[in-house]
Design a protein around this motif. Sequence first.
Motif, PDB file in Angstrom:
ATOM      1  N   PHE A 131       0.776  -1.118  -0.039  1.00 12.38           N
ATOM      2  CA  PHE A 131      -0.018  -0.176  -0.137  1.00 12.38           C
ATOM      3  C   PHE A 131       0.911   1.386   0.064  1.00 12.38           C
ATOM      4  O   PHE A 131       0.394   2.294  -0.444  1.00 12.38           O
ATOM      5  N   GLY A 154      -1.815   3.978  -1.215  1.00  7.46           N
ATOM      6  CA  GLY A 154      -3.186   3.583  -0.846  1.00  7.46           C
ATOM      7  C   GLY A 154      -3.397   3.288   0.425  1.00  7.46           C
ATOM      8  O   GLY A 154      -2.495   3.357   1.524  1.00  7.46           O
ATOM      9  N   ARG A 155      -4.696   3.384   1.012  1.00  5.14           N
ATOM     10  CA  ARG A 155      -5.025   3.042   2.522  1.00  5.14           C
ATOM     11  C   ARG A 155      -5.851   1.650   2.667  1.00  5.14           C
ATOM     12  O   ARG A 155      -6.463   1.218   1.727  1.00  5.14           O
ATOM     13  N   ALA A 156      -5.914   0.748   3.573  1.00  2.00           N
ATOM     14  CA  ALA A 156      -6.536  -0.213   3.926  1.00  2.00           C
ATOM     15  C   ALA A 156      -7.187  -0.199   5.274  1.00  2.00           C
ATOM     16  O   ALA A 156      -6.730   0.614   6.141  1.00  2.00           O
ATOM     17  N   HIS A 190      -3.431   3.935   8.166  1.00  2.00           N
ATOM     18  CA  HIS A 190      -4.343   2.783   7.880  1.00  2.00           C
ATOM     19  C   HIS A 190      -5.324   2.788   8.903  1.00  2.00           C
ATOM     20  O   HIS A 190      -5.311   3.357  10.182  1.00  2.00           O
ATOM     21  N   ALA A 247      -3.770  -4.549  -6.519  1.00  2.64           N
ATOM     22  CA  ALA A 247      -3.611  -3.112  -5.850  1.00  2.64           C
ATOM     23  C   ALA A 247      -3.079  -2.179  -6.946  1.00  2.64           C
ATOM     24  O   ALA A 247      -3.546  -1.128  -7.395  1.00  2.64           O
ATOM     25  N   THR A 302      -5.287   0.792  -9.151  1.00  2.00           N
ATOM     26  CA  THR A 302      -4.624   2.038  -8.951  1.00  2.00           C
ATOM     27  C   THR A 302      -4.351   2.360 -10.436  1.00  2.00           C
ATOM     28  O   THR A 302      -4.702   3.706 -10.790  1.00  2.00           O
ATOM     29  N   LEU A 324      -7.820   3.646  -3.395  1.00  2.00           N
ATOM     30  CA  LEU A 324      -7.866   2.692  -2.336  1.00  2.00           C
ATOM     31  C   LEU A 324      -7.873   3.384  -0.990  1.00  2.00           C
ATOM     32  O   LEU A 324      -6.871   3.766  -0.548  1.00  2.00           O
TER      33      LEU A 324
END
Length: 207
Positions: free
Chosen positions: A37, A42-44, A68, A185, A189, A195
């Motif tokens: 990530f 991105g973040r989760a 996150h 991922a 993207t 994300l």
Amino acid sequence: MSQATIITEINTNHKAIAFTFDDGPNPLFTPQVLEIFQEVFGRATFFMIGKHMLNHPEIVLQVTEQMHEIGNHTYSHPRLTELSSTESAEEIIRTDKIIMELTGTEPKTFRPPFIDYNDETVSLLKKLDYHMISAVNFEATDWEMPDVAHIVSKTRDQVRNGSILLFHDGFGDCSQTIEAVRLLATELTSQGYRLVTVSELLSLKNQ
């Protein structure tokens, strides 16, 4: 028991998706997820088990520092419908306190182990101001290690604005999951999807 009580996806016009990871933190696999990530900016959301958080507080801190989200996944991963209401409450509230103590952040999302819940669970979560979260890609069955291609293909079938995707970073051998998530991922993207965390996705819901 109304299906409206559990959230599998968000109705949104935004091109955003939430990746979620259950059963961690795990010292081998969770850092690999974080690396993925970071690479895609991105973040989760990590639905963590309380007793695992106590065993690996340094990973909890790492997840939090990288912005996150940490969600509640009970203290010991039981089937809540097989517990008394008091035992269920203890599982959830104990982990709620652990998340608060380790991160300083009040958790807002909860995923019941095995997606097993009843009306008492729903009532308790409302009192605690939690959103109960499921997912759309159960056919990916990453916990069964079906192979990377299966995980990727069954997840792709469920990709759309507002999808919540389920994976595991703390159940047995997660190596297939790591590789599948790396591919997904990067792919998503490149297609213009953001994300985001589950809470961020909830904030993007169409009014």
